[in-house]
Structure formats: C-alpha cells, structure tokens
Design a protein around this motif. Structure first.
Motif, short mmCIF file in Angstrom:
data_model
loop_
_atom_site.label_atom_id
_atom_site.label_comp_id
_atom_site.label_asym_id
_atom_site.label_seq_id
_atom_site.Cartn_x
_atom_site.Cartn_y
_atom_site.Cartn_z
N LEU A 2 -2.37 9.20 -4.83
CA LEU A 2 -2.10 7.93 -5.50
C LEU A 2 -1.03 8.14 -6.57
O LEU A 2 -1.15 9.00 -7.41
N LEU A 3 0.00 7.29 -6.52
CA LEU A 3 1.06 7.43 -7.53
C LEU A 3 0.58 6.90 -8.88
O LEU A 3 1.11 7.25 -9.91
N ASP A 4 -0.43 6.02 -8.85
CA ASP A 4 -1.01 5.51 -10.09
C ASP A 4 -2.41 6.10 -10.20
O ASP A 4 -3.34 5.62 -9.57
N ILE A 47 0.84 -1.20 0.00
CA ILE A 47 0.00 0.00 0.00
C ILE A 47 0.88 1.25 0.00
O ILE A 47 0.65 2.20 -0.75
N LYS A 106 3.79 1.75 -1.11
CA LYS A 106 4.50 2.01 -2.37
C LYS A 106 3.62 2.74 -3.36
O LYS A 106 4.12 3.37 -4.30
N GLY A 107 2.30 2.65 -3.17
CA GLY A 107 1.39 3.32 -4.10
C GLY A 107 0.94 4.69 -3.63
O GLY A 107 0.18 5.36 -4.31
N LEU A 108 1.39 5.11 -2.44
CA LEU A 108 0.94 6.38 -1.89
C LEU A 108 2.05 7.43 -1.96
O LEU A 108 3.18 7.17 -1.57
N ARG A 109 1.67 8.59 -2.46
CA ARG A 109 2.64 9.67 -2.63
C ARG A 109 2.94 10.33 -1.28
O ARG A 109 2.04 10.57 -0.48
N THR A 135 -6.52 2.53 1.66
CA THR A 135 -6.21 3.47 0.59
C THR A 135 -7.34 4.49 0.43
O THR A 135 -7.08 5.68 0.29
N SER A 148 7.31 7.77 -2.90
CA SER A 148 6.20 7.14 -2.21
C SER A 148 6.47 7.26 -0.72
O SER A 148 7.59 7.54 -0.31
#
Lengths: 179, 165
Positions: free
Chosen positions: B105-107, B50, B52-55, B93, B63
């Motif tokens: 979200l990085l994506d 999780i 790794k996907g959060l800015r 998330t 991240s």
C-alpha cells in the motif's frame, strides 16, 4: 544531572535515531519480509509445462518437506542458480518443485530445461503470474521451504548458492524434518 | 548567416518547449496498455483508482498504475479480473495485501505496527516545542531582577550622586 536532562535529551534521542538508521543502512531494501511465512500454501492448480504429464497442485506439496522454486527462462539469476539446483538434485537431499513463471512462449521453459538439465520433481506453469502473486513473489528466483503439512516456513529471495544452502536453508529443512 | 541564426533560435525554442513540457507529460503517463483496459468504464475507473494505491513490487517507488514492470502489468490484470468477477474494491486490495503485506500500500494504514511512522514526527515536534517552551520560560525567569536590598539602594544612590555634575 536532572537539571541538565532537557539539554541532554535531544542528544540521547539523536544517538538513538542514528543507531537505528545506521543498522538500517546494512539492510537490503529489495528483500521484503514475506507475510506468508507460517501460512498454508495458497490453493494452486497449475497446468503442466510442455512435455510433462503432471502439473502442480497444492496437495502435491504435502507429506514431506520440500522446496518450491520460482523460475523462468527469461531470468538471468535463475540461470546462475541452476547448476546448484542440479547438484542439490544429484545429492537427493530434498525434493525440488518448480513454478515456471511467466513464459511468453509455452516452449521457452521446457527448452531451457532441456538445455541446462531439469532438477525439478514437479513443475507447474504460471504464465499469467496468478500463482506468483498468490505466493507474494516479487522477482525470480525465489525459493520457499514447505513443511510436511504444506505450510510455508521460509522464503529465500535470489539465487541459492552452496554457502546459503548449507548455512541457512539446509538447517531449516533439517529442523522441519525433526518436526 | 541570418538563416542559420534563425534556425538555431528555433531549435533552442523547441528544446525549451520539450524540457518545459516533459514533467507534464511524465506525470500524466500511466502504464496501462490498451489491451488491458476493460470494456466497462466503471470497472476500469475503479481498477485505475485501486492501481494507483498499490506499490509496484519491482520498482517500489511507483504505483502499479505507472509501472511498466511485467509484475505490475499482471497485478493490474488481476485487479481488473477480480473486479469483473464481482469483488468489491476493498476485497481486491485486501487480497493483494494478504499476499504482499502492508508494504504494497502506498498509503500505509494506521495500526499498531505503523504508530511510530504516523505519530513519530508529531511526537518529535511536540518534544521540540516543549523544549523551546521550557528553555524560554527559564530564560525569562532568570532575567527578572531581584528587588534591591536597603544596602544596595544606598550604594546606588551614592553612585548616582557622585556621577551628577
């Protein structure tokens, strides 16, 4: 004209993109729009800081328009903003509440306020960023304008100055008071 | 003298090794500190995924898993506490997105507000291809010679005759 359109179109697209990017250059990438504007305050139940009886709960921020200021003794910009908050308190225009954010030492915030003066009506302690995250805070200082119903109506990122106060924040407070 | 040269060579070798290894070390680094890691390896793994996907809101291009910012640390701890309290990955998330918006979200998600982001490049590519296609078809059409009229044929025959030795 129509026959030339295929040749002009890339130019038109380029001009459009250039204009869009040009306008973007003037924006500060560090000020993120808050998704919490016009949302009710999150549930806060913050303990008092050392030397105070009361902390801060969501219900405290209902009933009148108020400011909610995120500060920390470790935050240089908060210190820069602090004299103006003292002035604002002296003018008595609007209650200022504070969230004392992420103090490593429980006495650091109170000591800072003893040294510089305390402009806050109520203060809640937020040592582990729980309230800061609930409020979508990215850095200190940040100041929310909360309306009488306890709804977040505006967020200012960075120190408040006299200029910013008179031009931006005070008109919003006045508008919210008129309802 | 020879000693000194050998020493210099070794020093240069060591420096080169550090330079070559540096990117490997940097990409492998995570900012998660030992005191943050939770006992349950399954929850820790979910928390890492999780994170790794959060800015990180402070440094913005990292991240929260990689960032040393204090806010990133507090977010990592929050993710772990929520997972330990039984929240699903999506719920964790979703909570952070509800506080900070899709920006965190990085994506970025595919939705109305981000159509331009996802479809813009495709639209520009399609437009460019269309332009090239039209351009070349026009040019091909133009180079196709019109049939000669009877008059032209006679003139051509005359010219060819004259050039014959």
């Amino acid at each position: 004209m129509l026959r030339r359109l295929p040749y002009l179109l890339p130019l038109i697209v380029l001009a459009g993109l250039a204009g869009y990017f040009w306008s973007g250059l003037g924006r500060d990438p560090n000020t993120l729009p808050s998704v919490l504007i016009d949302q009710p305050l999150p549930e806060l139940a913050l303990a008092p800081i050392a030397g105070r009886e009361r902390g801060l709960v969501t219900a405290d921020l209902k009933g009148q328009v108020s400011l909610l200021n995120i500060f920390g003794s470790w935050c240089v910009a908060c210190q820069a903003e602090h004299p103006f908050l003292m002035q604002l308190k002296a003018e008595g225009r609007v209650p200022i509440h504070g969230i004392n954010w992420r103090e490593r030492d429980a006495d650091a915030g109170p000591a800072w306020l003893r040294r510089l003066g305390d402009p806050y009506t109520l203060i809640g302690a937020d040592p582990d960023s729980r309230a800061a995250i609930a409020l979508g805070v990215t850095g200190a200082p940040e100041t929310f304008i909360i309306d009488a119903a306890g709804v977040i109506r505006y967020k200012h990122i960075g120190p408040i100055t006299r200029d910013i106060w008179e031009k931006k924040l005070w008109p919003i407070v006045e508008r919210l008071r008129r309802g | 003298m020879a000693d000194r040269r050998a020493f210099a060579a070794r020093l240069i070798g060591a420096l080169l090794a550090v330079l070559l290894l540096a990117p490997v070390l940097v990409t492998a680094a995570s900012a998660v500190e030992p005191d943050e890691i939770v006992a349950d390896p399954a929850i820790e793994a979910r928390a890492r995924a999780i994170s790794k996907g959060l800015r990180c809101l402070v440094c913005q291009n990292e991240s929260i898993d990689e960032s040393n910012a204090e806010l990133a640390r507090d977010l990592r701890l929050l993710v772990r506490q929520r997972l330990q309290a039984g929240d699903s990955d999506q719920a964790v998330t979703a909570y952070i997105v509800s506080r900070y918006g899709d920006f965190v979200l990085l994506d970025p998600p595919f939705k109305a507000a981000t159509y331009a982001l996802w479809l813009g490049p495709l639209a520009i590519a399609a437009f460019a291809l269309g332009f090239v296609f039209v351009f070349y078809r026009r040019r091909a059409g133009r180079s196709e010679a019109a049939p000669l009229s009877a008059d032209d044929e006679r003139r051509l025959a005359k010219l060819l005759d004259r050039n014959d030795p």
